[in-house]
Structure formats: structure tokens, C-alpha cells
Design an enzyme around this catalytic site. Structure first.
Site, mmCIF file in Angstrom:
data_model
loop_
_atom_site.group_PDB
_atom_site.id
_atom_site.type_symbol
_atom_site.label_atom_id
_atom_site.label_comp_id
_atom_site.label_asym_id
_atom_site.label_seq_id
_atom_site.Cartn_x
_atom_site.Cartn_y
_atom_site.Cartn_z
ATOM 1 N N GLU A 206 -2.074 -2.802 -6.607
ATOM 2 C CA GLU A 206 -2.952 -1.755 -7.130
ATOM 3 C C GLU A 206 -2.158 -0.479 -7.380
ATOM 4 O O GLU A 206 -2.459 0.276 -8.291
ATOM 5 C CB GLU A 206 -4.121 -1.496 -6.190
ATOM 6 C CG GLU A 206 -3.756 -0.843 -4.886
ATOM 7 C CD GLU A 206 -4.928 -0.813 -3.938
ATOM 8 O OE1 GLU A 206 -5.593 -1.846 -3.813
ATOM 9 O OE2 GLU A 206 -5.194 0.220 -3.335
ATOM 10 N N GLY B 59 0.821 -1.209 0.000
ATOM 11 C CA GLY B 59 0.000 0.000 0.000
ATOM 12 C C GLY B 59 0.858 1.263 0.000
ATOM 13 O O GLY B 59 1.980 1.290 -0.493
ATOM 14 N N ILE B 60 0.282 2.318 0.609
ATOM 15 C CA ILE B 60 0.898 3.642 0.611
ATOM 16 C C ILE B 60 1.539 3.884 1.967
ATOM 17 O O ILE B 60 0.959 3.493 2.976
ATOM 18 C CB ILE B 60 -0.193 4.736 0.436
ATOM 19 C CG1 ILE B 60 -1.076 4.427 -0.770
ATOM 20 C CG2 ILE B 60 0.396 6.123 0.346
ATOM 21 C CD1 ILE B 60 -2.419 5.156 -0.737
ATOM 22 N N GLY B 61 2.670 4.577 2.010
ATOM 23 C CA GLY B 61 3.117 5.123 3.285
ATOM 24 C C GLY B 61 4.398 4.561 3.838
ATOM 25 O O GLY B 61 5.155 3.869 3.161
ATOM 26 N N ALA B 62 4.619 4.879 5.117
ATOM 27 C CA ALA B 62 5.903 4.603 5.753
ATOM 28 C C ALA B 62 6.157 3.106 5.912
ATOM 29 O O ALA B 62 7.300 2.656 5.788
ATOM 30 C CB ALA B 62 5.954 5.304 7.116
ATOM 31 N N ILE B 63 5.100 2.321 6.168
ATOM 32 C CA ILE B 63 5.337 0.886 6.389
ATOM 33 C C ILE B 63 5.767 0.200 5.085
ATOM 34 O O ILE B 63 6.804 -0.487 5.073
ATOM 35 C CB ILE B 63 4.123 0.212 7.058
ATOM 36 C CG1 ILE B 63 3.996 0.764 8.486
ATOM 37 C CG2 ILE B 63 4.268 -1.310 7.067
ATOM 38 C CD1 ILE B 63 2.793 0.290 9.252
HETATM 39 N N1 COA Z 1 -8.812 4.100 16.777
HETATM 40 C C1 COA Z 1 -9.245 5.351 16.533
HETATM 41 N N2 COA Z 1 -8.766 6.122 15.512
HETATM 42 C C2 COA Z 1 -7.810 5.568 14.740
HETATM 43 C C3 COA Z 1 -7.316 4.286 14.940
HETATM 44 C C4 COA Z 1 -7.858 3.525 16.024
HETATM 45 N N3 COA Z 1 -7.445 2.280 16.267
HETATM 46 N N4 COA Z 1 -6.387 4.013 14.003
HETATM 47 C C5 COA Z 1 -6.292 5.113 13.232
HETATM 48 N N5 COA Z 1 -7.158 6.056 13.679
HETATM 49 C C6 COA Z 1 -7.356 7.395 13.153
HETATM 50 C C7 COA Z 1 -6.183 8.302 13.453
HETATM 51 O O1 COA Z 1 -6.294 8.871 14.726
HETATM 52 C C8 COA Z 1 -6.292 9.317 12.323
HETATM 53 O O2 COA Z 1 -7.304 10.252 12.604
HETATM 54 P P1 COA Z 1 -6.998 11.838 12.466
HETATM 55 O O3 COA Z 1 -6.443 12.029 11.084
HETATM 56 O O4 COA Z 1 -8.317 12.479 12.687
HETATM 57 O O5 COA Z 1 -5.981 12.114 13.527
HETATM 58 C C9 COA Z 1 -6.797 8.495 11.161
HETATM 59 O O6 COA Z 1 -7.369 7.318 11.721
HETATM 60 C C10 COA Z 1 -5.704 8.060 10.217
HETATM 61 O O7 COA Z 1 -4.676 7.482 10.979
HETATM 62 P P2 COA Z 1 -3.185 7.444 10.488
HETATM 63 O O8 COA Z 1 -2.365 6.784 11.525
HETATM 64 O O9 COA Z 1 -2.762 8.790 10.019
HETATM 65 O O10 COA Z 1 -3.395 6.515 9.237
HETATM 66 P P3 COA Z 1 -2.395 5.930 8.207
HETATM 67 O O11 COA Z 1 -2.126 6.949 7.166
HETATM 68 O O12 COA Z 1 -1.255 5.242 8.839
HETATM 69 O O13 COA Z 1 -3.381 4.829 7.560
HETATM 70 C C11 COA Z 1 -5.179 3.279 7.717
HETATM 71 C C12 COA Z 1 -3.868 3.771 8.342
HETATM 72 C C13 COA Z 1 -5.619 2.021 8.405
HETATM 73 C C14 COA Z 1 -6.254 4.345 7.836
HETATM 74 C C15 COA Z 1 -4.901 2.998 6.195
HETATM 75 O O14 COA Z 1 -3.808 2.122 6.086
HETATM 76 C C16 COA Z 1 -6.081 2.383 5.495
HETATM 77 O O15 COA Z 1 -6.979 3.089 5.124
HETATM 78 N N6 COA Z 1 -6.077 1.045 5.298
HETATM 79 C C17 COA Z 1 -7.186 0.355 4.691
HETATM 80 C C18 COA Z 1 -7.182 0.444 3.188
HETATM 81 C C19 COA Z 1 -6.061 -0.317 2.546
HETATM 82 O O16 COA Z 1 -5.280 -0.999 3.164
HETATM 83 N N7 COA Z 1 -6.005 -0.228 1.230
HETATM 84 C C20 COA Z 1 -5.045 -0.946 0.396
HETATM 85 C C21 COA Z 1 -3.736 -0.284 0.241
HETATM 86 S S1 COA Z 1 -3.795 1.269 -0.594
#
Ligand code: COA
Length: 436
Positions: free
Chosen positions: A237, A214-218
Site C-alpha cells: 500500500e 508498513g511504516i516505521g523502524a521495523i
Molecule cells: N497496550 C497499550 N497501549 C499500547 C500497546 C499495548 N499493547 N501497544 C501500543 N500501545 C500504545 C502506545 O503506548 C502508544 O500510545 P501513546 O502514543 O499514547 O503513548 C500508541 O499505542 C502507539 O504506540 P507506538 O509504539 O508509538 O506505535 P507504533 O508507531 O510502533 O505503531 C501500531 C504500532 C500497532 C499502532 C501500528 O503499527 C499500527 O497501527 N498497526 C496496524 C495498522 C497496520 O499495520 N497497517 C498496515 C501498514 S501501514
């Protein structure tokens, strides 16, 4: 009519172009870094001319001006993936959300989500009149095919990606020539936690595997630890800059893939100019529509597919919540389920959920129960591995008791005691019988 005559007769300014949108229209907007930002700005500036224009968009990488407070009379956002600039509007009721598998979105555009207008961005036409959808082919190609009116920004900065990425100049109804910079996603700088997660994931990847990231640091951290691998493949994708480094280092060769061997396959790209220059006219990179790239049965034609994704919560049974926290919509499922499923059908395939043990704000992502109202994205049968900075929990084939035990072991140390109490409530008597 010769395509050049058509092209020249359809040229317009951004302001003239958005005059083709009418009140009540449904507008589908090009995805992610392919977003035609200048057209969206012109549309927002013309807001007073519209009532109830529905904006259907997936990941928005711009400012999403149609979501701004005060715009609700003019625009309603129908989100396919709530992101940083659209989440607030969706959760405040100024927008709505349509749950959908990414690979199904083109089908929805042909049926229940059929658009009146498509706004996309393309590269200039070649001598045959073919324009490339560049960094975002995904649902863009279908949008161009089905919309009544196609408004296209033709941008010399848009890379000419190859594969099934072409639309013809005669498919474009309104053409705005504008060489704005293509939106870039800077390479993430993984911190210590992400690096540990990356290293743990890399330990599950073998020579010859085909990867979805996916996207991002991980994902960037995972790629960092793959320098010693051989013959990796990409069928994902999307991908970003980190993959280019592994191609140039000879680690990604795509040699073992069965679907387009030798080529990296994706449906969109997000990265910096370095990535966009690399993919420009590059026959080693094959971009195609998401209904083919993300179809689980296409994904599964490759052996040893490894899908690495992230999520919001995992409960002690291994159920995965990916896009909401309670009723709060955080993102969307994107292609996660497409690849988890595709990996499970692939011979030797594996799916990994990788995430920091604590979310922003310090709450644990591994929980006894998902928040009430959360949408479960992957069932407990779906996910093979859960990876955090504290290790790897292999869940496939494990009992409820054993998977809970393994998940607690990779949760943040500060929450393990609380999770252990829940574990004992559920399984303590069985442990006593078994003498554990
Ligand atoms: N409980 C409450 N809120 C949570 C949470 C939890 N367990 N985990 C994340 N959040 C909230 C964060 O607080 C943040 O909210 P804010 O922007 O209002 O502060 C928001 O979710 C995004 O969190 P962040 O850590 O910045 O997200 P990320 O950029 O690391 O993405 C996912 C993490 C899970 C949101 C993202 O990976 C995702 O959408 N995954 C599902 C889709 C996917 O995997 N698609 C395929 C690859 S592209």
C-alpha cells in the site's frame, strides 16, 4: 472550454478556497504526506464561519487543527485511522472512528461516506492538463471523482508520480497555487530491538518474494537485512526511502511479479525528499488507487507475497489486535487485513506480525487475553508468523497448545512465567497425559 481557461478562472487564495465549505458539509482530506496542510490551516482559521463540518481523514501527518480542543462546535473528526495528532480527540469523544478496510474506503466515498468537499494536493498540470496526485493516490482519486466541490492545492514540490495517479485540471473546482514543502517522514533509525526483529523477519524472506511493508523502524530494519537477496518485488500500500536503496542496489527488480512486472506498485508514499525526487516522473513506480492496489484478489495474483505488519497485542491463540487497546482507539487497521488476506490467497504467500515484545511503557504485547473491548483485527487462522526480537513463532497449522508454547518463547523473558502459568491452566493436564 479549453482546460487552461478553466484552470485560470478557478484560481483562488487559501482563504477564498475554504469559503466554499459550508456548515454541515462532509470534507474528505488528502491522505498522509499528500495532506494539503495550508488548506487545513486556512479552514481552521475560518472556523467561526462553520458549524458541524465533518472532517473525514485517514492518517494525518500535519497538526490536525480541526481536532484541537474548542473546535468541536465547528468540526467533528471522523477518523479512518487515529494517529498521534487525532487519537486524543477520538478517545475524548470530540471525534469518532469508522472501522473500514483500506481497500473499501473508495467504495464508502461513493456510498455512505460521500463527501461534499474534497481537499487534495496535486502537481501542476502537464501540457494535456493532467495533474498527478503525487505521493497519495489511495482514496484521493475517488474523492476527486465523487465530491461536489474539489479544492486542490497545486504544488510544484509535489512529485509527478505515474500510473493511475492523474486527475484532470477540469476536475478541480477551486485551485490554490502554493509551493509549500511536501510533508516528509524522516527515515526511522532502528534501535537494537528493531534490528533484531528486522533480522528475524529477513530470515523468512526468499529471493523473488513480493513484499508489503508498513511504516516505521521495523520495516526499515527489515530492508536493512535484505541486501543479499535477489529479484525482490514491491506491491505494497505504501513504501518509503528504504526501498529506493534496494532498487538502486539491484535487489528490488520486480522481475518475478505477475502484476506489473518490473514496476514497484503502491498507493501512497511516505518518506524524504530523496524518495519524492526518485518517484518524480519515474515510470518504474506505479501509483494507483487503493481499491485496486490493496484488493486481496489483486495482491494474490503475485506469487510469494510476504506481508509484514505490526500490532498492539497478540493473545496466546494467535488472535491479533491491531488498532485498539481495550476501548481506546490507537490507530486503524489500514491495509493490514487487505495484505494478510492477499498473502494467504497468494501461491507461496506468508503473513508476518512483527513487533517489539514490549510496548511503550513496558507492557507485554503477547498476552494471555486481549484487553476487554479490544477489536480483533486478524483471527487466529490468519497469521502465519509472529516475530519479536526474541525469535520467530510459526503458527500456521499449529494446535492451540503448540501455538501458545511458541508465542511464550518469543515473549519478553520478564512475562514468560506469567504466560506459562496460563498455559499450564489451559494445557497442563494434556501435557501430563502426553508425558511432556
Ligand atoms: N497496550 C497499550 N497501549 C499500547 C500497546 C499495548 N499493547 N501497544 C501500543 N500501545 C500504545 C502506545 O503506548 C502508544 O500510545 P501513546 O502514543 O499514547 O503513548 C500508541 O499505542 C502507539 O504506540 P507506538 O509504539 O508509538 O506505535 P507504533 O508507531 O510502533 O505503531 C501500531 C504500532 C500497532 C499502532 C501500528 O503499527 C499500527 O497501527 N498497526 C496496524 C495498522 C497496520 O499495520 N497497517 C498496515 C501498514 S501501514
Amino acid at each position: 472550454m479549453d482546460w487552461r481557461t478553466h484552470y485560470n478562472s478557478r484560481l483562488a487564495t487559501p482563504e477564498e478556497a475554504v469559503g466554499h465549505i459550508k456548515s454541515g458539509d462532509r470534507v474528505i482530506v488528502g491522505h498522509a504526506c499528500g495532506e494539503p496542510g495550508a488548506l487545513l490551516d486556512a479552514m481552521a482559521a475560518n472556523a467561526a464561519a462553520y458549524r458541524h463540518v465533518e472532517i473525514v481523514h485517514m492518517v494525518s501527518m500535519g497538526t490536525s487543527p480541526y481536532c484541537a480542543e474548542g473546535m468541536e462546535e465547528h468540526f467533528t473528526h471522523n477518523s479512518l485511522f487515529a494517529g498521534a495528532t487525532t487519537r486524543k480527540a477520538v478517545n475524548e469523544g470530540r471525534g469518532d472512528f469508522t472501522p473500514a478496510f483500506f481497500y473499501k474506503i473508495p467504495e464508502l466515498l461513493r456510498t455512505s461516506l460521500r463527501p461534499d468537499v474534497a481537499m487534495v494536493q496535486v502537481s501542476p498540470p502537464d501540457e494535456h492538463g493532467c495533474c498527478s496526485l503525487g505521493v497519495s493516490v489511495d482514496y484521493g482519486k475517488t474523492a476527486v471523482q465523487v465530491a461536489t466541490t474539489v479544492i486542490a492545492q497545486v504544488n510544484r514540490n509535489m512529485p509527478r508520480t505515474l500510473g493511475e495517479s492523474m486527475v484532470h485540471a477540469t476536475d478541480l473546482d477551486v485551485i490554490v497555487e502554493l509551493d509549500t514543502p511536501v510533508i516528509e517522514l524522516p527515515k526511522a533509525a532502528p534501535g537494537e530491538v528493531e534490528m533484531r526483529i528486522g533480522e528475524n523477519c529477513a530470515g523468512l524472506i526468499q529471493d523473488g518474494d513480493t513484499l508489503q511493508l508498513g511504516i516505521g523502524a521495523i520495516p526499515d530494519a527489515v530492508l536493512h537485512f535484505l541486501g543479499g537477496k535477489k529479484d525482490l518485488g514491491i506491491h505494497s500500500e505504501m513504501f518509503s526511502d528504504g526501498v529506493v536503496e534496494l532498487i538502486e542496489a539491484g535487489v528490488v527488480t520486480n522481475a518475478k511479479k505477475k502484476v506489473h512486472p518490473g514496476l514497484c506498485v503502491a498507493s501512497f508514499l511516505m518518506g524524504t525528499r530523496r524518495l519524492y525526487d526518485f518517484v518524480d516522473d519515474n515510470p518504474l513506480v506505479y501509483l494507483a488507487g487503493v481499491e485496486w492496489v490493496n484488493h486481496p484478489l489483486v495482491i494474490s495474483q503475485n506469487d510469494n507475497v510476504v506481508a509484514i505488519n505490526s500490532c498492539v497485542q497478540v493473545d496466546l491463540q494467535g488472535q491479533v489486535v491491531s488498532s485498539s487497546a481495550g476501548l481506546r482507539q490507537i490507530s486503524g487497521i489500514g491495509g493490514q487485513a487487505d495484505f494478510v488476506r492477499g498473502a494467504s490467497y497468494s501461491k507461496g504467500g506468508r503473513s508476518i506480525m512483527a513487533f517489539p515484545s514490549l510496548a511503550k511503557g513496558g507492557v507485554s504485547k503477547i498476552v494471555a487475553f486481549a484487553d476487554a473491548g479490544s477489536a480483533v483485527s486478524q483471527t487466529r487462522e490468519d497469521v502465519d508468523y509472529v516475530v519479536t526480537e526474541h525469535g520467530v513463532a510459526a503458527l500456521a497449522g499449529q494446535t492451540l497448545r503448540e501455538r501458545a508454547r511458541r508465542l511464550i518463547a518469543v515473549a519478553h523473558p520478564d512475562v514468560r512465567e506469567g504466560l506459562q502459568e496460563e498455559y499450564e491452566r489451559r494445557f497442563g493436564s494434556l501435557d501430563a497425559i502426553l508425558g511432556r
